[in-house]
Motif scaffolding. Structure first.
Motif, short mmCIF file in Angstrom:
data_model
loop_
_atom_site.label_atom_id
_atom_site.label_comp_id
_atom_site.label_asym_id
_atom_site.label_seq_id
_atom_site.Cartn_x
_atom_site.Cartn_y
_atom_site.Cartn_z
N VAL A 26 0.88 -1.17 0.00
CA VAL A 26 0.00 0.00 0.00
C VAL A 26 0.92 1.22 0.00
CG1 VAL A 26 -1.86 1.19 1.18
CG2 VAL A 26 -1.74 -1.30 1.29
N ILE A 27 0.81 2.02 -1.06
CA ILE A 27 1.76 3.09 -1.30
C ILE A 27 1.01 4.41 -1.49
CG2 ILE A 27 3.57 3.93 -2.86
CD1 ILE A 27 3.80 0.93 -3.79
N GLY A 28 1.53 5.47 -0.86
CA GLY A 28 0.96 6.80 -1.07
C GLY A 28 1.20 7.70 0.11
N ASN A 29 0.89 8.98 -0.08
CA ASN A 29 1.00 9.96 1.01
C ASN A 29 2.35 9.90 1.72
OD1 ASN A 29 -1.68 10.69 0.44
ND2 ASN A 29 -2.46 9.12 1.79
N ASP A 30 3.44 9.70 0.97
CA ASP A 30 4.80 9.62 1.52
C ASP A 30 4.95 8.50 2.54
OD1 ASP A 30 5.75 11.76 -0.02
OD2 ASP A 30 4.98 13.20 1.43
N ALA A 31 4.22 7.42 2.35
CA ALA A 31 4.29 6.28 3.27
C ALA A 31 4.07 4.99 2.48
CB ALA A 31 3.23 6.41 4.36
N GLU A 32 4.40 3.88 3.12
CA GLU A 32 4.19 2.57 2.50
C GLU A 32 4.00 1.54 3.60
OE1 GLU A 32 6.20 -0.62 -0.60
OE2 GLU A 32 7.18 1.30 -0.27
N ALA A 33 3.17 0.56 3.29
CA ALA A 33 2.98 -0.57 4.20
C ALA A 33 2.81 -1.83 3.38
CB ALA A 33 1.75 -0.36 5.07
N VAL A 34 3.20 -2.94 3.97
CA VAL A 34 3.00 -4.25 3.36
C VAL A 34 2.07 -5.02 4.27
CG1 VAL A 34 4.11 -6.40 2.62
CG2 VAL A 34 5.29 -4.20 2.29
N PHE A 35 1.03 -5.61 3.66
CA PHE A 35 0.06 -6.39 4.41
C PHE A 35 0.03 -7.82 3.90
CE2 PHE A 35 -1.43 -2.22 5.38
CZ PHE A 35 -2.14 -2.31 6.56
N ARG A 36 0.23 -8.78 4.79
CA ARG A 36 0.03 -10.19 4.45
C ARG A 36 -1.48 -10.38 4.35
NH1 ARG A 36 2.46 -12.82 8.67
NH2 ARG A 36 4.41 -12.52 7.58
N LEU A 37 -1.93 -11.07 3.29
CA LEU A 37 -3.36 -11.19 3.04
C LEU A 37 -4.04 -12.31 3.84
CD1 LEU A 37 -3.38 -10.62 -0.81
CD2 LEU A 37 -4.08 -9.02 0.99
N ASN A 38 -3.30 -13.34 4.19
CA ASN A 38 -3.89 -14.50 4.88
C ASN A 38 -5.05 -15.08 4.08
OD1 ASN A 38 -2.14 -14.55 7.17
ND2 ASN A 38 -3.19 -12.72 7.90
N CYS A 39 -4.77 -15.33 2.81
CA CYS A 39 -5.78 -15.85 1.89
C CYS A 39 -6.25 -17.23 2.34
CB CYS A 39 -5.20 -15.96 0.48
SG CYS A 39 -4.84 -14.36 -0.26
#
Length: 82
Positions: A26-39
């Motif tokens: 997830v990218i934007g607003n001068d930030a980023e995060a990675v999320f494991r989906l747990n599909c």
């Protein structure tokens, strides 16, 4: 890189050559995060966070939770999972 979802200035992307387990950036607003989906059913959980305030992280997590099925489907299509 495929952009799967956009909301509130954020872009949710899946990289074609990325590693398992299924996750999104997830990218934007001068930030980023990675999320494991747990599909296949989630819930998505953050595994890396850079520059996000707690309230933004909470909002992103809720939005991803409501789209978990779609995100998992896209991960499978991009990575040719059967």
């Amino acid at each position: 890189m495929a952009t799967i979802l956009r909301f509130d200035g954020w872009r949710v992307v899946i990289y074609a050559n990325d590693h398992r387990p299924p996750h999104v950036h997830v990218i934007g607003n001068d930030a980023e995060a990675v999320f494991r989906l747990n599909c296949p059913h989630g819930p998505p959980e953050p595994v890396r966070i850079a520059g996000l305030a707690h309230h933004a992280l909470t909002q992103i997590r809720k939005r991803l939770e409501s789209h978990t099925h779609l995100l998992c489907l896209h991960w499978s299509m991009i990575h040719d999972d059967t």
